[in-house]
Write an enzyme that holds these catalytic residues in place. Structure first.
Site, PDB file in Angstrom:
ATOM      1  N   LYS A  56     -13.718  52.888 -68.948  1.00 45.40           N
ATOM      2  CA  LYS A  56     -12.890  51.681 -68.871  1.00 45.40           C
ATOM      3  C   LYS A  56     -11.419  51.994 -68.575  1.00 45.40           C
ATOM      4  O   LYS A  56     -10.756  51.232 -67.869  1.00 45.40           O
ATOM      5  CB  LYS A  56     -13.009  50.876 -70.157  1.00 45.40           C
ATOM      6  CG  LYS A  56     -14.364  50.214 -70.350  1.00 45.40           C
ATOM      7  CD  LYS A  56     -14.381  49.330 -71.586  1.00 45.40           C
ATOM      8  CE  LYS A  56     -15.740  48.675 -71.777  1.00 45.40           C
ATOM      9  NZ  LYS A  56     -15.754  47.752 -72.931  1.00 45.40           N
ATOM     10  N   ASP A  93     -13.406  41.674 -71.663  1.00 46.50           N
ATOM     11  CA  ASP A  93     -13.637  41.888 -73.099  1.00 46.50           C
ATOM     12  C   ASP A  93     -12.709  41.004 -73.933  1.00 46.50           C
ATOM     13  O   ASP A  93     -13.065  40.613 -75.044  1.00 46.50           O
ATOM     14  CB  ASP A  93     -13.411  43.355 -73.469  1.00 46.50           C
ATOM     15  CG  ASP A  93     -14.546  44.257 -73.028  1.00 46.50           C
ATOM     16  OD1 ASP A  93     -15.679  43.748 -72.886  1.00 46.50           O
ATOM     17  OD2 ASP A  93     -14.305  45.459 -72.826  1.00 46.50           O
TER      18      ASP A  93
END
Length: 404
Positions: A56, A93
């Site tokens: 990420k 997220d």
């Protein structure tokens, strides 16, 4: 359109299934080693990807531009390729955790919230909590606020676990003891396998709000799908997919008196639902290499119960199973969290006069009526659902499925 999930180990990912409910685009899995990451992004053989551990943060450097949220968090979990080949990085997220927090009904404004862990997930959680005016304290192993001085934060109202502690296959461990926090209102654990970590089981036992990370997984995927397709998707989809996944992942665990039909009904349930069936007593016999009557003859009930706890601990780590337990598993309170961590517990009731005793040492050596009256309160305390099994197995199976 070619979409998928980028990560290092993706064998147990639910993302393809989730995205199948969000759009018609193909969605694959891209398992890439760190040394091949640059080549993957150079080739750009995708239209949109999700990104998971451990890439990420690394993905940021391969993007031509970042959305404000991704820029702010320094982390990317969704990348979309434009018509001219540019890569735009997003972070969904943030939306995922904000949606999960809303689902939990926990109010964090002006309250102390402990976030366990200081990794990438923690950064996202912290950003959402700050946006909602929480007093956020990050707990890390070596920071100013750590696991050795938790007593300084006994006034915490909410705990969010953003560490992998308690995640499958290392079930049954917890990062903190909730008895340290007398003002606690709820716990959110970003782990969703098992469905109930030890941390969440303790929260439940204390009557606190307890939420796992499955809703967040689905919610972030929903926003990712919007970036992939350029089309708005109703938030109602989150609840729909969440319920489907939750039911699919949940074990159906049958408890009840010896001879009440757990194995017979369990096999039929497995056939109807396409699940794997496991008979706990058969698994015990396979593990030790002798029959259950022989285990009782050699070591007595205590020896058998110790083996039973060990076998159930391994079996119940799995998901989407039908499990028939031994009639006396409820006599050991240790078995409740083992069964409950991933399961819906169903008590099958049958008339005592219809219970067979052949091959059942305790049934042969005890009065069944007396045994039932001792165990009935235990079955009741374990059970999420109680179903009568004095009818045909097909009817009983239908009642169980209708009660889920």
């Amino acid at each position: 359109m070619n979409c998928g999930l980028l990560g290092r180990h993706l064998t147990h990912s639910y993302s393809p299934q989730i995205h199948s409910h969000l759009g018609t685009y193909p969605y694959g899995l891209f398992e890439i080693e760190p040394e091949d990451l640059k080549d993957f992004f150079t080739k750009k053989a995708f239209d949109g990807i999700n990104i998971t551990i451990p890439y990420k943060k690394a993905a940021v450097s391969y993007c031509d531009s970042l959305s404000p949220q991704a820029q702010r968090l320094g982390s990317v979990n969704t990348v979309v390729k434009t018509e001219d080949g540019k890569l735009i990085g997003h972070n969904t997220d943030y939306f995922g955790f904000a949606s999960l927090l809303q689902k939990s009904t926990l109010s964090v404004s002006g309250k102390k919230v402990l976030v366990l862990g200081s990794g990438g997930a923690s950064v996202t959680v912290e950003a959402v909590l700050h946006e909602q005016k929480a007093d956020v304290v990050i707990i890390s192993r070596n920071g100013e606020n750590n696991y050795q001085n938790l007593h300084l934060h006994k006034d915490a109202s909410v705990i969010v676990n953003a560490t992998p502690v308690g995640m499958y296959p290392n079930n049954g461990v917890s990062p903190v003891d909730l008895s340290l926090f007398p003002k606690l209102e709820g716990v959110i654990d970003l782990i969703y396998n098992p469905a109930r970590t030890k941390l969440l089981l303790e929260a439940e036992s204390r009557g606190l709000i307890a939420e796992n990370g499955l809703w967040m997984l689905v919610a972030q995927a929903k926003e990712s799908a919007e970036w992939f397709t350029g089309a708005k998707i109703s938030d109602d989809k989150i609840s729909h997919i969440y319920q489907l996944l939750k039911l699919q992942m949940e074990n159906l665990i049958l408890i009840g008196m010896p001879g009440c039909g757990k194995s017979t009904v369990g096999k039929r349930l497995a056939e109807i639902t396409g699940r794997k069936f496991i008979d706990a007593d058969a698994a015990i016999t396979e593990k030790v290499g002798i029959s259950i009557p022989e285990i009782f003859a050699k070591g007595g009930e205590n020896a058998f119960r110790s083996i039973e706890i060990s076998v159930l601990s391994e079996i119940c780590k799995g998901s989407g199973l039908v499990i028939a337990t031994g009639g006396g598993c409820v006599t050991k309170k240790e078995n409740y969290p083992i069964l409950h961590q991933n399961g819906r517990i169903i008590w099958l009731k049958r008339d005592i006069s219809a219970l067979p005793t052949d091959g059942r040492p305790l049934s042969q050596s005890n009065d069944l009526t007396e045994m039932y009256h001792k165990r009935a309160p235990l079955y009741q305390s374990f059970a999420d659902l109680t179903v009568d099994n004095n009818a045909q197995q097909e009817e009983t199976a239908e009642r169980i499925l209708g009660g889920l």
